[in-house]
Write a protein that holds these residues in place. Structure first.
Motif, PDB file in Angstrom:
ATOM      1  N   CYS A  47      -6.854   7.686  13.158  1.00 40.13           N
ATOM      2  CA  CYS A  47      -6.646   7.207  14.517  1.00 40.13           C
ATOM      3  C   CYS A  47      -6.809   5.693  14.557  1.00 40.13           C
ATOM      4  O   CYS A  47      -6.279   5.040  15.442  1.00 40.13           O
ATOM      5  N   LYS A  92       1.672   4.747  20.142  1.00 43.41           N
ATOM      6  CA  LYS A  92       0.866   5.294  21.229  1.00 43.41           C
ATOM      7  C   LYS A  92      -0.138   6.322  20.720  1.00 43.41           C
ATOM      8  O   LYS A  92      -1.203   6.492  21.311  1.00 43.41           O
ATOM      9  N   TYR A  93       0.214   7.016  19.642  1.00 39.51           N
ATOM     10  CA  TYR A  93      -0.602   8.130  19.174  1.00 39.51           C
ATOM     11  C   TYR A  93      -0.949   7.965  17.700  1.00 39.51           C
ATOM     12  O   TYR A  93      -0.263   7.272  16.947  1.00 39.51           O
TER      13      TYR A  93
END
Length: 246
Positions: free
Chosen positions: A8, A102-103
Motif C-alpha cells: 500500500c 488511487k488504490y
C-alpha cells in the motif's frame, strides 16, 4: 536482511514529470549526486494538461489514478518521533505535477504480472520472508525469539512465506485477490512498475500526496487520531504491537 512490507506504500505508482525528491537536503548524502533514483523507471508523460486534469496523450490510461498538481510544500518536521527516520528538518520542497494510483496494487494485478513475465520475487528466491507476529497463533508467538528483526521484533522471519503464501505454505491468496499484495521487495516493486510503464513515487511526491494540502498536521484529516465516522488504513491504536483497539 530483507523486510517485506505491504504494497500500500511501496507500489502506489506515478506517471509524472520529475520534481525534486527532497532527499538531497537531509538524507546523509544518499542523494548528494543530484540523481533522482526513480528517474530511470519512468515513462515520460507528454502534453500534460493541468487545466482540465487530462492527458492529451490518450495511449496511457489514467482512469485509476489521480492528478496531484505540483507546487511547493513543507516536507518533514522539526519534531521527529524517530530520529533515525531522518524526517527533519522541516524544509520547503517543490514537486512537479504527477499522477498517483488511487488504490494499492492488488494480488490480482501482481498475479497477472507474474503470469505474463514469469517473474520470481526475492522472497521466493530466498525462501523466506517476515510476517507480523499478530498473524501467528497466540500460542506460537514465543517460539520465534531468534528469528525476529533486530530493531522491529514484531516482524518474524519464516520459511516459505511469499506473496502467494502470505502467512506461510498453508496460506493462500485465493480469497484475497482484491487485497494489496505483500511480501515484495523494492526490487520486486521496480520490476512491476517497469511492466506497467510506471514508476515508484519519490519520497517527496508520496508525502505531498499524503498531506492532502494540509500543513504540519499529524494525519491527512488533521491532528486527531480517530476522527468520528471515518475509517483509515494503517492506523494502530493501543500499545504497539501488543494491543489493537477501535
Amino acid at each position: 536482511m530483507y523486510l517485506y512490507l505491504y504494497l500500500c506504500t511501496v507500489l502506489s505508482l506515478t506517471s509524472s514529470v520529475f520534481g525534486d525528491c527532497g532527499c538531497g537536503i537531509n538524507r546523509n548524502d544518499e542523494c548528494d549526486n543530484g540523481i533522482n533514483p526513480s528517474k530511470k523507471y519512468t515513462r515520460e508523460v507528454n502534453d500534460l494538461s493541468t487545466d482540465n486534469n487530462e492527458r492529451r496523450n490518450q495511449d496511457f490510461d489514467t482512469s485509476s489514478m489521480v492528478l496531484i498538481k505540483g507546487g511547493t510544500f513543507e516536507m518533514g518536521t522539526n519534531k521527529p518521533v524517530f530520529e533515525t527516520d531522518h524526517e527533519g528538518p522541516l524544509r520547503n520542497v517543490t514537486v512537479n505535477t504527477f499522477y498517483l494510483d488511487k488504490y494499492e496494487v492488488s494480488n490480482q494485478q501482481f498475479y497477472d504480472f507474474v503470469r505474463k513475465t514469469g517473474y520470481k520475487t526475492e522472497a521466493e528466491a530466498f525462501g523466506d520472508s517476515f510476517i507480523f507476529e499478530m498473524s501467528l497463533p497466540e500460542e506460537d508467538r514465543d517460539k520465534y525469539q531468534d528469528v525476529r528483526a533486530v530493531q522491529a521484533p514484531w516482524w518474524v522471519k519464516l520459511k516459505d512465506v511469499s506473496w502467494k503464501h502470505p502467512e506461510g505454505p498453508g496460506s493462500t491468496i485465493e480469497s484475497r485477490m482484491n487485497h494489496p499484495v505483500i511480501h515484495v521487495s523494492w526490487n520486486d516493486a521496480v520490476k512491476f512498475c517497469e511492466h506497467v510503464r510506471k514508476r515508484l513515487p519519490t519520497e517527496a511526491e508520496w508525502e505531498m500526496a499524503c498531506r492532502a494540502g494540509l500543513k504540519q498536521k499529524l494525519y491527512p484529516w488533521g491532528n486527531k487520531l480517530n476522527p468520528k465516522g471515518q475509517h483509515w488504513a494503517n492506523i494502530w491504536q493501543g500499545e504497539f504491537p501488543k494491543n489493537k483497539y477501535g
